[in-house]
Motif scaffolding. Sequence first.
Motif, short mmCIF file in Angstrom:
data_model
loop_
_atom_site.label_atom_id
_atom_site.label_comp_id
_atom_site.label_asym_id
_atom_site.label_seq_id
_atom_site.Cartn_x
_atom_site.Cartn_y
_atom_site.Cartn_z
N MET A 197 0.82 -1.20 0.00
CA MET A 197 0.00 0.00 0.00
C MET A 197 0.85 1.26 0.00
O MET A 197 0.45 2.29 -0.55
CB MET A 197 -0.95 -0.01 1.19
CG MET A 197 -1.96 -1.16 1.18
SD MET A 197 -2.75 -1.46 -0.44
CE MET A 197 -3.58 0.10 -0.72
N ASP A 198 2.03 1.20 0.60
CA ASP A 198 2.95 2.35 0.54
C ASP A 198 3.30 2.69 -0.90
O ASP A 198 3.39 3.87 -1.27
CB ASP A 198 4.24 2.04 1.32
CG ASP A 198 4.04 2.13 2.83
OD1 ASP A 198 3.03 2.70 3.25
OD2 ASP A 198 4.91 1.61 3.56
N GLU A 199 3.51 1.65 -1.72
CA GLU A 199 3.81 1.89 -3.13
C GLU A 199 2.62 2.52 -3.85
O GLU A 199 2.78 3.45 -4.65
CB GLU A 199 4.21 0.58 -3.81
CG GLU A 199 5.53 0.00 -3.34
CD GLU A 199 6.69 0.94 -3.65
OE1 GLU A 199 6.80 1.41 -4.79
OE2 GLU A 199 7.48 1.20 -2.72
N LEU A 200 1.43 2.04 -3.58
CA LEU A 200 0.24 2.57 -4.24
C LEU A 200 -0.04 4.01 -3.83
O LEU A 200 -0.53 4.81 -4.62
CB LEU A 200 -0.96 1.70 -3.94
CG LEU A 200 -0.98 0.32 -4.62
CD1 LEU A 200 -2.21 -0.46 -4.18
CD2 LEU A 200 -0.95 0.44 -6.13
N ARG A 201 0.29 4.35 -2.59
CA ARG A 201 0.03 5.71 -2.13
C ARG A 201 0.94 6.74 -2.77
O ARG A 201 0.71 7.95 -2.65
CB ARG A 201 0.14 5.78 -0.60
CG ARG A 201 -1.15 5.35 0.11
CD ARG A 201 -1.10 5.71 1.58
NE ARG A 201 -0.20 4.83 2.31
CZ ARG A 201 -0.59 3.72 2.92
NH1 ARG A 201 -1.86 3.35 2.89
NH2 ARG A 201 0.28 2.97 3.56
N LYS A 202 1.97 6.28 -3.49
CA LYS A 202 2.83 7.19 -4.23
C LYS A 202 2.17 7.67 -5.53
O LYS A 202 2.65 8.62 -6.15
CB LYS A 202 4.16 6.51 -4.55
CG LYS A 202 5.00 6.17 -3.33
CD LYS A 202 6.26 5.41 -3.72
CE LYS A 202 7.05 4.98 -2.48
NZ LYS A 202 8.26 4.18 -2.84
N LEU A 203 1.10 7.00 -5.94
CA LEU A 203 0.37 7.40 -7.14
C LEU A 203 -0.43 8.67 -6.86
O LEU A 203 -0.70 9.01 -5.72
CB LEU A 203 -0.58 6.28 -7.56
CG LEU A 203 0.04 4.96 -8.01
CD1 LEU A 203 -1.03 3.88 -8.11
CD2 LEU A 203 0.76 5.13 -9.33
N PRO A 204 -0.84 9.37 -7.94
CA PRO A 204 -1.77 10.48 -7.74
C PRO A 204 -3.01 10.01 -6.98
O PRO A 204 -3.47 8.88 -7.15
CB PRO A 204 -2.12 10.90 -9.18
CG PRO A 204 -0.95 10.47 -9.99
CD PRO A 204 -0.44 9.21 -9.34
N ARG A 205 -3.56 10.88 -6.15
CA ARG A 205 -4.63 10.47 -5.26
C ARG A 205 -5.83 9.90 -6.01
O ARG A 205 -6.42 8.90 -5.60
CB ARG A 205 -5.06 11.66 -4.39
CG ARG A 205 -6.14 11.31 -3.38
CD ARG A 205 -6.37 12.42 -2.40
NE ARG A 205 -5.18 12.66 -1.59
CZ ARG A 205 -5.12 13.57 -0.61
NH1 ARG A 205 -6.18 14.31 -0.34
NH2 ARG A 205 -4.02 13.72 0.09
#
Length: 234
Positions: free
Chosen positions: A110-118
Amino acid sequence: MQLIDVSDYAVRSAVFTMRRKDTPLTFLLLPMVHVASPAFYAQVKGRLAECDLIVLEGVTGKSWRASVLLLAYRFAPLRRRNGLVEQTTTNVLPPGVPVLSPDVTAAEAMDELRKLPRWTYWLLLLLAPVMGLVFALRGPRAFLDPDLTVEDLPSTARAEMLADNDVEHALLGRRDERLLAALARIHTERRHEPITVAVVYGAGHMPAVVHGLLDAYNYRPRDGEWFTVYVPDP
Protein backbone atom coordinates in the motif's frame (compact mmCIF):
# COMPACT_ATOMS: atom_id res chain seq x y z
CA MET A 1 6.46 -14.60 -24.84
CA GLN A 2 2.79 -15.49 -24.42
CA LEU A 3 2.00 -16.52 -20.84
CA ILE A 4 -1.81 -16.52 -20.83
CA ASP A 5 -3.80 -17.64 -23.87
CA VAL A 6 -7.46 -16.58 -24.06
CA SER A 7 -9.60 -18.06 -26.82
CA ASP A 8 -13.26 -18.83 -27.45
CA TYR A 9 -12.65 -22.35 -26.17
CA ALA A 10 -10.46 -21.99 -23.08
CA VAL A 11 -8.14 -19.91 -20.97
CA ARG A 12 -4.70 -21.48 -20.67
CA SER A 13 -1.49 -20.76 -18.76
CA ALA A 14 1.96 -21.48 -20.20
CA VAL A 15 4.07 -23.58 -17.82
CA PHE A 16 7.71 -23.79 -18.85
CA THR A 17 11.26 -24.34 -17.62
CA MET A 18 14.32 -22.10 -17.80
CA ARG A 19 17.79 -23.63 -17.90
CA ARG A 20 21.33 -22.75 -18.86
CA LYS A 21 24.01 -24.94 -20.39
CA ASP A 22 26.71 -25.06 -17.72
CA THR A 23 24.73 -25.69 -14.50
CA PRO A 24 22.00 -28.23 -13.62
CA LEU A 25 19.63 -25.94 -11.70
CA THR A 26 16.22 -25.62 -13.38
CA PHE A 27 13.58 -22.96 -12.78
CA LEU A 28 9.99 -24.02 -13.44
CA LEU A 29 7.71 -21.04 -14.06
CA LEU A 30 4.00 -21.40 -13.35
CA PRO A 31 2.11 -18.19 -14.29
CA MET A 32 -0.91 -18.15 -12.02
CA VAL A 33 -4.46 -16.92 -12.46
CA HIS A 34 -5.82 -16.37 -8.97
CA VAL A 35 -9.37 -17.52 -9.74
CA ALA A 36 -9.63 -20.71 -11.80
CA SER A 37 -11.14 -24.16 -12.03
CA PRO A 38 -10.23 -26.71 -9.32
CA ALA A 39 -8.69 -28.88 -12.06
CA PHE A 40 -6.17 -26.15 -12.86
CA TYR A 41 -4.96 -25.93 -9.27
CA ALA A 42 -4.87 -29.72 -8.99
CA GLN A 43 -2.60 -29.83 -12.05
CA VAL A 44 -0.36 -27.13 -10.57
CA LYS A 45 -0.20 -28.98 -7.26
CA GLY A 46 0.78 -32.22 -9.00
CA ARG A 47 3.63 -30.49 -10.84
CA LEU A 48 4.86 -28.78 -7.68
CA ALA A 49 5.07 -32.15 -5.92
CA GLU A 50 7.91 -32.99 -8.32
CA CYS A 51 9.93 -29.89 -7.37
CA ASP A 52 12.63 -29.39 -4.73
CA LEU A 53 11.76 -25.80 -3.71
CA ILE A 54 8.75 -23.55 -4.28
CA VAL A 55 9.07 -19.76 -4.49
CA LEU A 56 5.54 -18.62 -3.70
CA GLU A 57 3.73 -15.32 -4.13
CA GLY A 58 1.95 -14.13 -1.03
CA VAL A 59 1.57 -10.69 0.50
CA THR A 60 1.75 -10.99 4.28
CA GLY A 61 0.15 -8.92 7.01
CA LYS A 62 -3.18 -7.10 7.03
CA SER A 63 -4.48 -3.90 5.50
CA TRP A 64 -8.11 -3.06 4.80
CA ARG A 65 -7.10 -1.32 1.57
CA ALA A 66 -5.17 -4.39 0.41
CA SER A 67 -8.22 -6.49 1.29
CA VAL A 68 -10.35 -4.25 -0.94
CA LEU A 69 -8.00 -4.86 -3.87
CA LEU A 70 -8.28 -8.60 -3.33
CA LEU A 71 -12.04 -8.39 -3.76
CA ALA A 72 -11.31 -8.49 -7.51
CA TYR A 73 -11.01 -12.25 -7.13
CA ARG A 74 -12.75 -12.93 -3.83
CA PHE A 75 -16.19 -12.20 -5.32
CA ALA A 76 -15.75 -14.33 -8.44
CA PRO A 77 -16.08 -17.81 -6.86
CA LEU A 78 -19.19 -16.91 -4.86
CA ARG A 79 -21.52 -17.92 -7.66
CA ARG A 80 -21.17 -21.70 -7.65
CA ARG A 81 -22.42 -22.19 -11.19
CA ASN A 82 -19.23 -20.48 -12.40
CA GLY A 83 -17.21 -23.52 -11.33
CA LEU A 84 -14.40 -21.29 -10.09
CA VAL A 85 -12.40 -21.32 -6.87
CA GLU A 86 -9.89 -18.89 -5.43
CA GLN A 87 -6.22 -19.86 -5.29
CA THR A 88 -5.20 -20.93 -1.78
CA THR A 89 -2.15 -22.57 -0.26
CA THR A 90 -4.27 -25.66 0.38
CA ASN A 91 -5.31 -26.22 -3.24
CA VAL A 92 -1.87 -25.38 -4.66
CA LEU A 93 0.89 -26.49 -2.28
CA PRO A 94 1.81 -30.18 -1.96
CA PRO A 95 3.03 -31.47 1.41
CA GLY A 96 6.72 -31.90 2.06
CA VAL A 97 8.18 -29.42 -0.46
CA PRO A 98 10.03 -26.43 1.10
CA VAL A 99 8.44 -23.04 0.41
CA LEU A 100 10.11 -19.63 0.20
CA SER A 101 7.95 -16.49 0.09
CA PRO A 102 9.96 -13.33 -0.66
CA ASP A 103 6.89 -11.13 -1.21
CA VAL A 104 6.19 -7.77 0.42
CA THR A 105 3.91 -7.05 3.36
CA ALA A 106 0.48 -5.53 2.88
CA ALA A 107 1.76 -2.28 4.39
CA GLU A 108 4.65 -2.14 1.92
CA ALA A 109 2.31 -2.83 -1.00
CA MET A 110 0.00 0.00 0.00
CA ASP A 111 2.95 2.35 0.54
CA GLU A 112 3.81 1.89 -3.13
CA LEU A 113 0.24 2.57 -4.24
CA ARG A 114 0.03 5.71 -2.13
CA LYS A 115 2.83 7.19 -4.23
CA LEU A 116 0.37 7.40 -7.14
CA PRO A 117 -1.77 10.48 -7.74
CA ARG A 118 -4.63 10.47 -5.26
CA TRP A 119 -7.38 10.06 -7.86
CA THR A 120 -5.57 7.07 -9.40
CA TYR A 121 -5.09 5.46 -6.00
CA TRP A 122 -8.77 5.72 -5.08
CA LEU A 123 -9.89 4.62 -8.55
CA LEU A 124 -7.88 1.42 -8.16
CA LEU A 125 -9.60 0.73 -4.85
CA LEU A 126 -12.98 1.36 -6.46
CA LEU A 127 -12.42 -0.79 -9.55
CA ALA A 128 -11.30 -3.96 -7.75
CA PRO A 129 -14.63 -4.85 -6.08
CA VAL A 130 -16.57 -3.70 -9.16
CA MET A 131 -14.64 -6.09 -11.36
CA GLY A 132 -15.05 -8.85 -8.79
CA LEU A 133 -18.81 -8.43 -9.04
CA VAL A 134 -18.60 -8.51 -12.86
CA PHE A 135 -16.73 -11.84 -12.69
CA ALA A 136 -19.21 -13.23 -10.17
CA LEU A 137 -22.20 -12.32 -12.36
CA ARG A 138 -20.77 -13.21 -15.75
CA GLY A 139 -18.62 -16.16 -14.78
CA PRO A 140 -15.69 -17.39 -16.89
CA ARG A 141 -16.98 -15.61 -19.97
CA ALA A 142 -15.90 -12.35 -18.37
CA PHE A 143 -12.29 -13.35 -19.07
CA LEU A 144 -13.10 -13.76 -22.77
CA ASP A 145 -14.46 -10.23 -23.13
CA PRO A 146 -12.06 -8.18 -25.30
CA ASP A 147 -12.38 -5.35 -22.78
CA LEU A 148 -10.99 -7.55 -19.97
CA THR A 149 -7.48 -8.81 -19.38
CA VAL A 150 -6.11 -11.62 -17.25
CA GLU A 151 -3.63 -10.09 -14.82
CA ASP A 152 -3.06 -9.75 -11.09
CA LEU A 153 -5.71 -7.03 -11.19
CA PRO A 154 -8.37 -7.02 -13.90
CA SER A 155 -8.82 -3.88 -16.01
CA THR A 156 -11.45 -2.61 -18.41
CA ALA A 157 -11.20 -0.48 -21.50
CA ARG A 158 -12.50 2.44 -19.43
CA ALA A 159 -9.53 2.00 -17.12
CA GLU A 160 -6.83 1.79 -19.77
CA MET A 161 -5.55 5.11 -18.50
CA LEU A 162 -4.37 3.21 -15.41
CA ALA A 163 -2.12 0.94 -17.45
CA ASP A 164 0.83 3.31 -17.44
CA ASN A 165 4.34 2.80 -16.13
CA ASP A 166 3.65 4.46 -12.77
CA VAL A 167 0.71 2.19 -11.95
CA GLU A 168 2.50 -0.91 -13.17
CA HIS A 169 5.53 -0.06 -11.06
CA ALA A 170 3.37 0.59 -8.01
CA LEU A 171 1.57 -2.75 -8.37
CA LEU A 172 4.53 -4.91 -9.36
CA GLY A 173 7.83 -3.06 -9.03
CA ARG A 174 8.91 -3.67 -5.44
CA ARG A 175 7.44 -7.17 -5.47
CA ASP A 176 9.35 -8.06 -8.64
CA GLU A 177 12.55 -6.74 -7.09
CA ARG A 178 12.10 -8.95 -4.02
CA LEU A 179 11.34 -11.96 -6.20
CA LEU A 180 14.34 -11.45 -8.47
CA ALA A 181 16.63 -10.97 -5.46
CA ALA A 182 15.44 -14.30 -4.05
CA LEU A 183 16.01 -16.06 -7.38
CA ALA A 184 19.47 -14.51 -7.60
CA ARG A 185 20.35 -15.94 -4.17
CA ILE A 186 19.07 -19.36 -5.21
CA HIS A 187 21.18 -19.23 -8.36
CA THR A 188 24.29 -18.16 -6.44
CA GLU A 189 23.95 -20.74 -3.69
CA ARG A 190 22.45 -23.73 -5.52
CA ARG A 191 23.23 -23.47 -9.23
CA HIS A 192 25.45 -26.56 -9.12
CA GLU A 193 22.68 -28.74 -7.66
CA PRO A 194 20.42 -30.79 -9.97
CA ILE A 195 17.22 -29.38 -8.47
CA THR A 196 14.02 -27.84 -9.81
CA VAL A 197 12.85 -24.57 -8.28
CA ALA A 198 9.24 -23.65 -8.99
CA VAL A 199 8.21 -19.99 -9.26
CA VAL A 200 4.49 -19.71 -8.45
CA TYR A 201 3.49 -16.09 -9.06
CA GLY A 202 0.75 -14.24 -10.88
CA ALA A 203 1.17 -14.00 -14.65
CA GLY A 204 1.81 -10.26 -14.37
CA HIS A 205 5.10 -10.92 -12.55
CA MET A 206 6.49 -13.48 -15.00
CA PRO A 207 7.90 -11.13 -17.69
CA ALA A 208 10.24 -9.67 -15.07
CA VAL A 209 11.28 -13.18 -14.02
CA VAL A 210 11.99 -14.28 -17.58
CA HIS A 211 14.01 -11.18 -18.43
CA GLY A 212 15.80 -11.16 -15.08
CA LEU A 213 16.98 -14.78 -15.33
CA LEU A 214 17.91 -14.38 -18.98
CA ASP A 215 19.75 -11.06 -18.77
CA ALA A 216 21.64 -11.68 -15.54
CA TYR A 217 22.36 -15.41 -15.67
CA ASN A 218 21.62 -16.61 -19.20
CA TYR A 219 18.77 -18.93 -18.23
CA ARG A 220 16.67 -19.54 -21.32
CA PRO A 221 13.12 -20.82 -21.79
CA ARG A 222 13.11 -24.49 -22.73
CA ASP A 223 10.33 -27.06 -22.83
CA GLY A 224 6.84 -26.11 -21.79
CA GLU A 225 3.16 -26.96 -21.95
CA TRP A 226 -0.25 -25.37 -21.52
CA PHE A 227 -2.33 -25.85 -18.38
CA THR A 228 -6.06 -25.20 -18.88
CA VAL A 229 -7.27 -22.56 -16.42
CA TYR A 230 -10.88 -23.27 -17.33
CA VAL A 231 -13.20 -24.01 -20.19
CA PRO A 232 -16.28 -21.77 -20.38
CA ASP A 233 -19.74 -23.25 -20.79
CA PRO A 234 -21.05 -23.36 -24.38
